[in-house]
Design an enzyme around this catalytic site. Structure first.
Site, mmCIF file in Angstrom:
data_model
loop_
_atom_site.group_PDB
_atom_site.id
_atom_site.type_symbol
_atom_site.label_atom_id
_atom_site.label_comp_id
_atom_site.label_asym_id
_atom_site.label_seq_id
_atom_site.Cartn_x
_atom_site.Cartn_y
_atom_site.Cartn_z
ATOM 1 N N ILE A 199 0.899 -1.155 0.000
ATOM 2 C CA ILE A 199 0.000 0.000 0.000
ATOM 3 C C ILE A 199 0.938 1.204 0.000
ATOM 4 O O ILE A 199 1.844 1.299 0.834
ATOM 5 C CB ILE A 199 -0.982 -0.008 1.204
ATOM 6 C CG1 ILE A 199 -1.828 1.264 1.212
ATOM 7 C CG2 ILE A 199 -0.283 -0.190 2.535
ATOM 8 C CD1 ILE A 199 -2.973 1.237 2.261
ATOM 9 N N SER A 200 0.784 2.089 -0.963
ATOM 10 C CA SER A 200 1.703 3.224 -1.066
ATOM 11 C C SER A 200 1.565 4.129 0.152
ATOM 12 O O SER A 200 0.565 4.084 0.879
ATOM 13 C CB SER A 200 1.409 4.040 -2.325
ATOM 14 O OG SER A 200 1.557 3.247 -3.470
ATOM 15 N N HIS A 254 -3.538 -7.277 -11.617
ATOM 16 C CA HIS A 254 -3.221 -8.478 -12.396
ATOM 17 C C HIS A 254 -3.101 -9.710 -11.509
ATOM 18 O O HIS A 254 -2.936 -10.808 -12.005
ATOM 19 C CB HIS A 254 -1.975 -8.262 -13.270
ATOM 20 C CG HIS A 254 -0.689 -8.134 -12.517
ATOM 21 N ND1 HIS A 254 0.536 -8.323 -13.097
ATOM 22 C CD2 HIS A 254 -0.445 -7.822 -11.222
ATOM 23 C CE1 HIS A 254 1.478 -8.142 -12.201
ATOM 24 N NE2 HIS A 254 0.909 -7.834 -11.063
ATOM 25 N N THR A 279 4.417 -5.196 -13.958
ATOM 26 C CA THR A 279 5.053 -6.373 -14.565
ATOM 27 C C THR A 279 4.038 -7.314 -15.179
ATOM 28 O O THR A 279 2.828 -7.097 -15.086
ATOM 29 C CB THR A 279 5.777 -7.200 -13.470
ATOM 30 O OG1 THR A 279 4.783 -7.584 -12.504
ATOM 31 C CG2 THR A 279 6.892 -6.419 -12.815
HETATM 32 N N1 SAH Z 1 -2.314 1.636 -5.265
HETATM 33 C C1 SAH Z 1 -1.953 0.422 -4.567
HETATM 34 C C2 SAH Z 1 -0.534 0.073 -4.929
HETATM 35 C C3 SAH Z 1 -0.248 -1.356 -4.821
HETATM 36 S S1 SAH Z 1 1.447 -1.748 -5.276
HETATM 37 C C4 SAH Z 1 -2.061 0.679 -3.058
HETATM 38 O O1 SAH Z 1 -1.651 1.739 -2.614
HETATM 39 O O2 SAH Z 1 -2.520 -0.205 -2.322
HETATM 40 C C5 SAH Z 1 1.336 -1.902 -7.016
HETATM 41 C C6 SAH Z 1 0.293 -2.850 -7.505
HETATM 42 O O3 SAH Z 1 0.402 -2.968 -8.918
HETATM 43 C C7 SAH Z 1 0.427 -4.270 -6.962
HETATM 44 O O4 SAH Z 1 -0.755 -4.590 -6.308
HETATM 45 C C8 SAH Z 1 0.652 -5.136 -8.189
HETATM 46 O O5 SAH Z 1 0.012 -6.406 -8.116
HETATM 47 C C9 SAH Z 1 0.028 -4.273 -9.289
HETATM 48 N N2 SAH Z 1 0.534 -4.532 -10.634
HETATM 49 C C10 SAH Z 1 1.824 -4.717 -11.019
HETATM 50 N N3 SAH Z 1 1.887 -4.936 -12.351
HETATM 51 C C11 SAH Z 1 0.604 -4.876 -12.817
HETATM 52 C C12 SAH Z 1 0.019 -5.024 -14.097
HETATM 53 N N4 SAH Z 1 0.741 -5.290 -15.197
HETATM 54 N N5 SAH Z 1 -1.325 -4.891 -14.213
HETATM 55 C C13 SAH Z 1 -2.098 -4.629 -13.120
HETATM 56 N N6 SAH Z 1 -1.599 -4.491 -11.884
HETATM 57 C C14 SAH Z 1 -0.264 -4.612 -11.720
#
Ligand code: SAH
Length: 278
Positions: free
Chosen positions: A61-62, A134, A273
């Site tokens: 979680i950012s 994803h 990714t």
């Molecule tokens: N906004 C979220 C950030 C989560 S960290 C928060 O604050 O809770 C980044 C997220 O991006 C992860 O959950 C990871 O699973 C997702 N992610 C990474 N690559 C992705 C992709 N290609 N498509 C969708 N989600 C992706």
């Protein structure tokens, strides 16, 4: 600056973000006050710390100050469209060329679901926010976290927030309202994803007023830019290509479809990714 905003309650955290000028707009402040971060953070004891925290699957979680800056940056593209005079009275600049279409916002890498909820507080009753993950377990995590509060359950049940599974690098085309199952993931429909409005789906015509990307991309993915409405804005962390630097970029599409890219500041995000093999 970032870490000084920690608090012992949601209200204190938000107040500290405000005091440290990480939140500067009253509408952003009230949206953050409405969403209890403890419903989305991995541990109640650190829920109100201004730090990123692990939520499993190598995701975090950012930090609240990053969420705050993302929302402040996207705000003109989140608020329900009102007459220009009134928008100024609400404390935000009006954006030229906006008509009365409901807001549509895409939160790529929705993870905990926290930011998805804050965004939903801003788009108004007619707006829709789609959280895209994803990793199916994280899609379920976001949904489950949102269901912890009555307001969150209402957002899910009304279909104003939907969590979906897909590769965020390709964006998302939401099925038209008749086929939409609130809160249920499904394959992307291919219709109307470029901002075109048809008679059948004019409330939910495709394209996005705002796209938030919560993981670092290797490039400013063209498909995401294409899915922005005119006008629309994307907030996206991008790798600088040297293996260690990442920067937040905004991509703006104006009324005429012209694109403007701007590099803002250095950050550290988990990468955008391929989905892990299960
Ligand atoms: N906004 C979220 C950030 C989560 S960290 C928060 O604050 O809770 C980044 C997220 O991006 C992860 O959950 C990871 O699973 C997702 N992610 C990474 N690559 C992705 C992709 N290609 N498509 C969708 N989600 C992706």
């Amino acid at each position: 600056m970032a870490w000084r905003s920690s608090g012992t309650s949601n209200a204190e955290l938000v107040e500290n973000l405000w005091r440290n000028k990480l939140i500067t707009q009253p509408l952003v402040k009230s949206a953050f006050l409405k969403v209890d971060r403890a419903h989305y953070a991995p541990s109640p004891s650190s829920a109100y710390e201004d730090s990123p925290q692990p939520i499993g699957h190598e995701a975090t979680i950012s930090a609240p100050h990053m969420h705050a800056n993302a929302v402040e940056t996207l705000l003109p593209f989140l608020l329900p469209k009102v007459e220009p005079g009134k928008q100024a009275a609400m404390g935000v600049a009006s954006v030229k060329g906006q008509t009365g279409r409901p807001r549509r916002v895409l939160d790529i890498g929705s993870g905990s679901g926290y930011l998805t909820h804050v965004l939903a507080e801003l788009v108004g009753d007619t707006g829709v926010v789609v959280g895209l993950e994803h990793i199916p377990a994280l899609k379920r995590l976001g949904e489950g976290n949102m269901a912890k509060s009555a307001e969150g359950r209402h957002l899910l049940e009304s279909g104003r927030v939907r969590f979906r599974v897909g590769d965020g690098r390709k964006g998302w085309a939401e099925p038209s309202p008749a086929g939409a199952q609130p809160g249920v993931g499904g394959p992307a429909a291919t219709n109307g994803d470029n901002g075109e409005t048809t008679e059948d789906n004019k409330d939910e015509a495709g394209g996005w007023d705002a796209i938030h990307v919560g993981a670092a991309a290797v490039e400013l993915h063209e498909e995401l830019v294409r899915q922005l409405r005119s006008p629309g804005r994307m907030f996206i962390p991008v790798d600088a290509g040297n293996g260690w630097e990442q920067y937040i970029w905004t991509v703006d599409k104006d009324d005429s479809g012209n694109i403007r890219k701007e590099r803002l500041y250095g950050v550290r995000y988990v990468p955008l990714t391929d989905a892990p093999k299960s």
